[in-house]
Write an enzyme that holds these catalytic residues in place. Structure first.
Site, mmCIF file in Angstrom:
data_model
loop_
_atom_site.group_PDB
_atom_site.id
_atom_site.type_symbol
_atom_site.label_atom_id
_atom_site.label_comp_id
_atom_site.label_asym_id
_atom_site.label_seq_id
_atom_site.Cartn_x
_atom_site.Cartn_y
_atom_site.Cartn_z
ATOM 1 N N HIS A 19 -19.375 37.184 -11.656
ATOM 2 C CA HIS A 19 -19.255 35.736 -11.483
ATOM 3 C C HIS A 19 -20.402 34.945 -12.063
ATOM 4 C CE1 HIS A 19 -16.517 36.863 -7.996
ATOM 5 N NE2 HIS A 19 -15.817 36.530 -9.044
ATOM 6 N N GLU A 47 -2.307 43.217 -12.769
ATOM 7 C CA GLU A 47 -3.673 43.728 -12.804
ATOM 8 C C GLU A 47 -3.811 45.052 -12.069
ATOM 9 O OE1 GLU A 47 -6.132 40.389 -11.683
ATOM 10 O OE2 GLU A 47 -4.825 39.823 -10.044
ATOM 11 N N ASN A 50 -9.310 42.163 -16.587
ATOM 12 C CA ASN A 50 -10.553 42.536 -15.901
ATOM 13 C C ASN A 50 -10.251 43.518 -14.777
ATOM 14 O OD1 ASN A 50 -11.676 40.570 -17.510
ATOM 15 N ND2 ASN A 50 -11.620 38.992 -15.932
ATOM 16 N N ASP A 51 -9.252 43.165 -13.989
ATOM 17 C CA ASP A 51 -8.898 44.055 -12.885
ATOM 18 C C ASP A 51 -8.029 45.214 -13.349
ATOM 19 O OD1 ASP A 51 -10.230 43.167 -10.559
ATOM 20 O OD2 ASP A 51 -9.036 41.347 -10.620
ATOM 21 N N CYS A 108 -4.960 37.035 -19.839
ATOM 22 C CA CYS A 108 -5.968 36.058 -19.420
ATOM 23 C C CYS A 108 -7.304 36.682 -19.005
ATOM 24 C CB CYS A 108 -5.434 35.186 -18.296
ATOM 25 S SG CYS A 108 -5.159 36.087 -16.786
HETATM 26 C C1 PEP Z 1 -8.509 39.472 -14.364
HETATM 27 O O1 PEP Z 1 -8.571 40.269 -13.422
HETATM 28 O O2 PEP Z 1 -8.471 39.825 -15.559
HETATM 29 C C2 PEP Z 1 -8.479 38.017 -14.117
HETATM 30 C C3 PEP Z 1 -8.210 37.158 -15.066
HETATM 31 O O3 PEP Z 1 -8.787 37.586 -12.874
HETATM 32 P P1 PEP Z 1 -10.272 37.605 -12.228
HETATM 33 O O4 PEP Z 1 -11.252 37.881 -13.343
HETATM 34 O O5 PEP Z 1 -10.478 36.270 -11.619
HETATM 35 O O6 PEP Z 1 -10.163 38.707 -11.236
HETATM 36 MG MG MG Z 2 -8.246 39.652 -11.407
#
Ligand code: PEP
Ligand code: MG
Length: 591
Positions: free
Chosen positions: A191, A433, A456-457, A504
């Protein structure tokens, strides 16, 4: 101090050169002393003064922030509240009075007691609050030691080096004052990095051995293009990087000039490029960066570190502002992805041994349905004023999706019954995810209007690698063949069912991956506004047929390393002059 080059992970692009300061948390060694009886009053006053000065420091930074930096202001407000909390001050004062401890010792004891009281609870929320208390206490200790407030140093374009900075710390940094930061901790999607991008400050995380090397350094270069931190650089390197910074600024100007043009390949395939938003601060940048809408609003970010949960009316006003600002463009509101490492309001998740595998995303919303329903009402209400869409995070399968959809339908019926206008036909999507949803994406595609792949997840859960842990960042940064195949499967299943797919996660912002996403016929990518002009510029010069060829090879590649090398080579060959400015696959040798 000798020159050193350390590798890190770029989380916010750019180059910064300047004086550096190493911040070590709890750096003071606390002096323990007994105060003579006749000096107790004086010692209590010394503590009160230090608290007042620390509070003034928080207030000064907060009032210096422009009103749009809402999250940052809120974070500072909560720190200010901790600092002014009577309990902390009066409990420490009691120890001075009754045990004749000096102020530093008394304060340290109070913080230890608070931490001990809560240490049985493993909730990340509690851990973050303890960290907040420690951070505030650190600032008071700094004042007691008579030092300047090191976390808010007065530096002209200075570079902050630290073991770690919480999102709250990052919020306290401001552009102009701080040119960049580099942290030993953190992963590519942490973050603090996401906030740094919002502030347009170049940043590196996961700089291994930083603490060991950085404490004596006086100048640094943060190379947020190739992911390097150079400590005490040679004059020739400074000159080289100054030139590089200028060339990068020129390059950014060039790609920004054409940012409004569509991302259409030379052979006529078009991909929509949208923006990820964490807060309203980034909003003004949306139009100028060429975003064709907002592909992901991480709604939970506005409530991290906030003591109270939002009321429906607050949320409605906030979302309405965003929907209106997006105009005719689409804006996708992801419902709170709370839990895991993101905690909203004061609602505590029960203690969990593995928060990332626990009550997060849609599970949190289904558990705390009052929060979920309030948010759905606000999004549906704001949705009538524009082109909003709704997105559920962390769906694991059909049963969970059906349950979430039934809550959504009930909320629509309530609004109907109350005769409150709302976007009854709001498009609904889910984040893919988890590997489970990838494998049944053919089934889920029949249940929703669109898919959004959260890489990301998806990477974290597919490879079993914590996204915030720099020790395993080598796994989360490479494009593992399993991830390529997963995205391809999702796209194919979505298209068979006639729904579009957005990617995303940060993977889409890593420019080396773009040809593969184009090759897969991904319909949309959504990325940090900062990366959009370059992404569009590159896509306009690609040939989809070449991308398809690259993808064919990647789908049969044995390892992430091989795919990384292929992707690099393809981009280097196509854009030999620009390739210096692309971030940032791990440094693998080009075969
Ligand atoms: C992801 O997991 O790729 C995503 C876009 O959500 P976050 O990064 O907020 O978990
Ligand atoms: Mg995510």
């Amino acid at each position: 101090m000798a020159r050193a080059i350390l590798r890190g992970i770029t989380v916010s692009v750019g180059i910064a050169i300047g004086p550096c300061l190493f911040l070590k948390r709890r750096r003071q060694s606390i002096r323990h002393a007994l105060v003579p009886k006749d000096r107790v009053q004086e010692e209590s006053e010394r503590l009160a003064r230090a608290i007042e000065e620390a509070a003034a420091g928080f207030e000064r930074v907060r009032s210096g922030l422009p009103p749009e930096l809402k999250i940052q202001r809120d974070i500072l407000t909560s720190q200010l509240m901790i600092c002014q909390d009577r309990k902390l001050g009066s409990e420490a004062a009691r120890r001075i009075r009754e045990h004749r401890m000096n102020a530093e010792w008394a304060l340290e004891e109070c913080v230890t007691q608070i931490a001990d009281t809560f240490s049985r609870l493993s909730s990340p929320y509690i851990r973050e609050r303890i960290e907040d208390v420690r951070l505030v206490a650190d600032r008071i200790q700094t004042r007691l030691a008579g030092a300047a407030d090191a976390l808010f140093p007065k530096m002209e374009n200075g570079i902050i080096l630290a073991t770690d900075l919480t999102p709250a710390d990052v919020a306290g940094l401001s552009k102009g004052n701080i040119a960049a930061f580099a942290l030993e901790q953190g992963g590519p999607t942490s973050h603090s990095g996401i906030l740094a991008r919002g502030l347009l400050i170049p940043a590196l995380v996961g700089v291994l051995n930083l603490g060991e090397k950085a404490s004596q350094a006086s100048t640094a270069i943060v190379d947020g293009l190739s992911g390097r931190l150079i400590l005490d650089p040679e004059p020739a390197e400074i000159a080289e990087y100054q030139a590089m910074r200028e060339r990068f600024a020129e390059y950014e100007k060039k790609v920004r000039k054409d940012a409004a043009l569509p991302a259409e390949t030379e052979d006529g395939e078009r991909i929509s490029v949208l923006a990820n938003l964490e807060n309203m601060v980034e909003h003004p940048d949306i139009a100028s960066c060429g975003a064709e809408g907002v592909g992901l609003v991480r709604t939970e970010f506005a409530y991290i570190s906030k003591p109270a949960l939002p009321e429906e009316e607050d949320l409605y006003q906030e979302y309405l502002g965003m929907v209106r600002a997006a105009g005719r463009h689409k804006i996708v509101f992801r419902t709170f992805d709370a839990g895991g490492d993101k905690v909203i309001g004061s609602r505590k998740a029960p203690p969990e041994a593995n928060p990332a595998l626990g009550l997060r995303g849609i599970r949190f919303s289904l558990h705390y349905q009052d929060i979920f329903r309030t948010q759905l009402r606000a999004i549906l209400r704001a949705g009538v004023s524009g082109n909003a869409a709704l997105l559920f995070p962390m769906i694991s399968g059909q049963d969970e999706l059906k349950l979430a959809k039934s809550v959504l339908n009930e909320v629509k019926q309530e609004l109907d019954a109350e005769k409150i206008p709302h976007a009854r036909d709001i498009p609904l999507g889910i984040m893919l995810e988890l590997p489970s949803t990838v494998l049944i994406s053919d089934i889920l595609a029949c249940e929703v209007d669109f898919f959004s792949v959260g890489t990301n997840d998806l990477i974290q859960y597919s490879l079993g690698a914590d996204r915030d842990n720099p020790q395993v960042a080598y796994l989360t940064r490479t494009l593992h063949p399993a991830v390529v195949r997963s995205i391809k499967l999702v796209v194919d299943n979505a298209h068979s069912a006639g729904i579009p797919v957005c990617v995303c996660g940060e993977l889409a912002a890593d420019l080396y991956n773009l040809p593969l996403l184009v090759g897969m016929r991904v319909d949309e990518i959504s990325l940090a506004p900062q990366s959009i002009p370059t992404a569009k510029h590159l896509i306009r010069q690609m040939r989809a047929s070449d991308c398809r060829e690259l993808l064919r090879e990647a789908l049969s590649a044995p390892s992430g390393q091989t795919i990384g090398n292929m992707a690099r080579l393809a981009l280097y060959n196509r854009f030999p002059e620009d390739s210096d400015f692309f971030t940032c696959l791990p440094d693998t040798d080009i075969a």
